[in-house]
Design a protein around this motif. Structure first.
Motif, PDB file in Angstrom:
ATOM      1  N   THR A   1       0.779  -1.137  -0.011  1.00 24.29           N
ATOM      2  CA  THR A   1       0.126   0.110  -0.043  1.00 24.29           C
ATOM      3  C   THR A   1       0.923   1.287   0.041  1.00 24.29           C
ATOM      4  OG1 THR A   1      -1.821  -1.107   1.279  1.00 24.29           O
ATOM      5  CG2 THR A   1      -1.715   1.249   1.083  1.00 24.29           C
TER       6      THR A   1
ATOM      7  N   ARG B   1       2.485   1.851  -3.440  1.00 24.67           N
ATOM      8  CA  ARG B   1       1.363   2.331  -4.553  1.00 24.67           C
ATOM      9  C   ARG B   1       1.085   3.852  -4.300  1.00 24.67           C
ATOM     10  NH1 ARG B   1      -0.443  -1.910  -7.528  1.00 24.67           N
ATOM     11  NH2 ARG B   1      -0.630  -3.909  -6.633  1.00 24.67           N
TER      12      ARG B   1
ATOM     13  N   GLU C   1      -3.987   4.648 -13.247  1.00 24.59           N
ATOM     14  CA  GLU C   1      -4.008   2.908 -12.807  1.00 24.59           C
ATOM     15  C   GLU C   1      -3.462   2.835 -11.389  1.00 24.59           C
ATOM     16  OE1 GLU C   1      -0.921   1.347 -15.544  1.00 24.59           O
ATOM     17  OE2 GLU C   1      -2.236   1.638 -17.262  1.00 24.59           O
TER      18      GLU C   1
ATOM     19  N   GLN D   1      -6.686   3.425  -9.169  1.00 24.07           N
ATOM     20  CA  GLN D   1      -7.668   2.306  -9.312  1.00 24.07           C
ATOM     21  C   GLN D   1      -7.151   1.010  -8.678  1.00 24.07           C
ATOM     22  OE1 GLN D   1      -7.820   1.934 -13.640  1.00 24.07           O
ATOM     23  NE2 GLN D   1      -9.617   3.317 -13.650  1.00 24.07           N
ATOM     24  N   LYS D   2      -5.712   0.641  -8.647  1.00 23.31           N
ATOM     25  CA  LYS D   2      -5.339  -0.369  -7.892  1.00 23.31           C
ATOM     26  C   LYS D   2      -5.417  -0.222  -6.417  1.00 23.31           C
ATOM     27  CE  LYS D   2      -1.874  -1.698 -11.133  1.00 23.31           C
ATOM     28  NZ  LYS D   2      -0.332  -1.649 -11.391  1.00 23.31           N
TER      29      LYS D   2
ATOM     30  N   GLU E   1      -7.702   1.681  -5.008  1.00 17.99           N
ATOM     31  CA  GLU E   1      -9.168   1.609  -4.452  1.00 17.99           C
ATOM     32  C   GLU E   1      -9.674   0.067  -4.474  1.00 17.99           C
ATOM     33  OE1 GLU E   1     -13.212   4.255  -5.434  1.00 17.99           O
ATOM     34  OE2 GLU E   1     -11.605   3.807  -7.256  1.00 17.99           O
ATOM     35  N   ARG E   2      -9.060  -0.737  -5.537  1.00 21.74           N
ATOM     36  CA  ARG E   2      -9.443  -2.120  -5.388  1.00 21.74           C
ATOM     37  C   ARG E   2      -8.917  -2.815  -4.230  1.00 21.74           C
ATOM     38  NH1 ARG E   2      -8.607  -1.810 -10.986  1.00 21.74           N
ATOM     39  NH2 ARG E   2      -6.580  -2.490 -10.751  1.00 21.74           N
ATOM     40  N   GLY E   3      -7.637  -2.759  -4.078  1.00 15.27           N
ATOM     41  CA  GLY E   3      -7.099  -3.568  -2.954  1.00 15.27           C
ATOM     42  C   GLY E   3      -6.600  -3.036  -1.681  1.00 15.27           C
ATOM     43  N   SER E   4      -6.529  -1.781  -1.339  1.00 14.56           N
ATOM     44  CA  SER E   4      -6.082  -1.253  -0.135  1.00 14.56           C
ATOM     45  C   SER E   4      -6.872  -0.982   0.979  1.00 14.56           C
ATOM     46  CB  SER E   4      -4.880   0.011  -0.506  1.00 14.56           C
ATOM     47  OG  SER E   4      -6.036   0.921  -0.886  1.00 14.56           O
TER      48      SER E   4
ATOM     49  N   SER F   1     -12.064   5.581  -0.968  1.00 13.81           N
ATOM     50  CA  SER F   1     -12.325   5.951  -2.708  1.00 13.81           C
ATOM     51  C   SER F   1     -11.493   6.905  -3.074  1.00 13.81           C
ATOM     52  CB  SER F   1     -13.810   6.441  -2.586  1.00 13.81           C
ATOM     53  OG  SER F   1     -13.990   6.900  -4.020  1.00 13.81           O
TER      54      SER F   1
END
Length: 386
Positions: free
Chosen positions: A142, A145, A163, A166-167, A169-172, A176
C-alpha cells in the motif's frame, strides 16, 4: 612395534584440557564482543536522543564493524544517513543489505523499502519508481502504491496515476479514489484541448464524469468546453447540474453562466436561479453575474450597497465606489477616484484563494494546490468571503 596404551591414557586428559582452555578463550572473546557491540549501539542511541547525529553515526559505524551481520544496525545507520541528507551513503547501506544472500525475505523487503525512500528523498524519481515497484505484493504494498501515485502526479503522468489510484481503490481499503481519478481525466482533457485534439478531450472528460458523476470539476470543465464551442444551451445544462450538486462551487462559473444565459436567451430563468443562490451564499462574484443579467446601473449599485451593509468588505466598498464613479462620468471627483484606487490596492490580498492544507494563496482557483499538491484543498470562496 606394540602401541603403549599408557600414552593414550596420558594424552586424553591433556587433549581435554587443551580443548577446554580453547573453548574458554573463544567464549571470553565472544562475550567480550557481545558486550562491546551493545555498548556501541547504546552509545549511538544515547547520542541520537541527544540530537548529536554526527557522533551517533560514528557510534553506529563502530557497532556495525563489530557485528557486520546485524541487519538492525544497518537499518539504523541507513536511516540516520537519510535524515542527514547523505543519500549516497544511505543507498550503499541498503544495497549492501540487499546483496546479502542470507537476509530473510522480510528483512529484504525492509531494505528495499529503505532504498526506495533514499531515492525518493534524493530526487532520483526514476530509480525510486523502480524501487517502489519492487515492493508490490509485499507488506509495503500500500505504501509503495501511494508513493508511485505521488511520483506519477509530480511527473504529470496522469494515465499512470489513474492506474495507481484504481489499484489502490481495489486492494488497499484506504477509501475511495473516484474524485482524484476524475481530476486525472480532467487533466488529460485539458492537455488534449491544448493539443487541439477535441475527440481525445471528449473521451477523457467522459471518463472523468463516469468516475465521479457528481464531482464539481468535470461539470465545470464540461460547461466551459461547451461555451467555448458556442453551445450555450448545453453549457447551461452542465452548470445547472453543478448548481444542484455543488452550489458552493457555482461562484467559480457564475459570470460565464450569465454570459451563456444571455446568449441562449435564458436570462430571466438564470436571474432567478442566481438570486436564489445569492440569498443562500452571498458573494460579489454572484452579484457581478446578476449585474450581467440585469444590467441596470442603479439597481446594481443598490445591490452592492446592501451587500456592503450586510457583509462589509474592502472589495464591496471598492465596487460601490467604482459604480458611483462610473455613474458620474467625467464629473467624478478626483479624490474619490484616488480613494477607489487605494481601496483596490488594499483589497487585492483579500481577493485570493487560500489552501486549507498548507495556506498557499493564489489569485486564481486551483483544483490541486501548487504548494502542497493536495486536491480540492482550496475553498471556493475568496478570503474575504470566508
Amino acid at each position: 612395534m606394540e602401541f603403549d596404551f599408557q600414552w593414550l591414557l596420558l594424552g586424553l586428559p591433556i587433549a581435554f584440557a587443551l580443548g577446554w582452555m580453547a573453548s574458554r578463550i573463544d567464549l571470553r572473546q565472544w562475550k567480550r564482543d557481545q558486550r562491546e557491540s551493545p555498548r556501541a549501539y547504546f552509545k549511538g542511541l544515547n547520542l541520537l536522543l541527544n540530537e548529536q547525529q554526527d557522533k551517533a553515526i560514528d557510534a553506529f559505524i563502530e557497532a556495525v564493524q563489530q557485528d557486520p551481520d546485524t541487519s538492525d544496525l544497518h537499518f539504523a545507520l541507513g536511516n540516520l544517513f537519510r535524515r542527514r541528507g547523505e543519500y549516497e551513503r544511505a543507498v550503499r547501506v541498503h544495497q549492501h543489505l540487499l546483496n546479502r544472500a542470507d537476509l530473510p525475505s522480510t528483512e529484504r523487503d525492509r531494505a528495499q523499502h529503505g532504498l526506495a525512500q533514499d531515492y525518493m528523498k534524493a530526487g532520483l524519481f526514476d530509480r525510486a519508481e523502480e524501487a517502489w515497484k519492487a515492493l508490490e505484493g509485499t507488506a509495503f504494498d500500500t505504501e509503495a502504491r501511494l508513493a508511485l501515485l505521488t511520483l506519477h502526479e509530480r511527473s504529470r503522468d496522469w494515465r499512470a496515476a489513474v492506474e495507481d489510484a484504481q489499484k489502490l481503490e481495489r486492494g488497499s481499503g484506504t477509501g475511495s479514489y473516484a474524485p482524484r481519478i476524475a481530476h486525472y481525466w480532467c487533466e488529460l482533457a485539458v492537455e488534449a484541448d491544448a493539443r487541439q485534439q477535441a475527440s481525445d478531450a471528449d473521451e477523457a472528460l467522459r471518463k472523468a464524469r463516469e468516475a465521479a458523476p457528481q464531482a464539481a470539476r468535470p461539470l465545470v470543465l464540461a460547461g466551459e468546453r461547451e461555451r467555448a464551442a458556442g453551445r450555450h444551451a448545453q453549457a447551461l445544462e452542465c452548470w445547472r447540474t453543478l448548481l444542484a450538486a455543488h452550489p458552493d462551487a457555482f461562484a467559480l462559473v457564475a459570470r460565464d453562466y450569465a454570459s451563456s444565459a444571455n446568449a441562449a436567451g435564458e436570462s430571466a430563468r438564470a436571474l432567478i436561479e442566481l438570486q436564489e443562490l445569492y440569498g443562500r451564499m452571498p458573494s460579489l462574484d454572484l452579484l457581478a453575474a446578476i449585474g450581467m443579467l440585469e444590467p441596470d446601473a442603479a439597481a446594481q449599485r443598490q445591490r452592492v450597497a446592501e451587500h456592503l451593509v450586510r457583509h462589509p468588505s474592502l472589495s464591496a466598498a471598492r465596487e460601490l465606489l467604482r459604480l458611483r464613479i462610473a455613474a458620474r462620468g467625467n464629473t467624478a471627483d478626483d479624490e474619490v477616484a484616488h480613494i477607489e484606487a487605494a481601496i483596490t490596492h488594499a483589497a487585492k490580498p483579500l481577493q485570493r484563494y487560500r489552501c486549507a492544507a498548507c495556506g498557499f494563496e493564489a489569485h486564481n482557483y486551483f483544483w490541486q494546490c501548487p504548494g502542497c499538491l493536495s486536491w480540492d484543498s482550496y475553498p471556493t470562496q475568496r478570503l474575504e468571503d470566508l
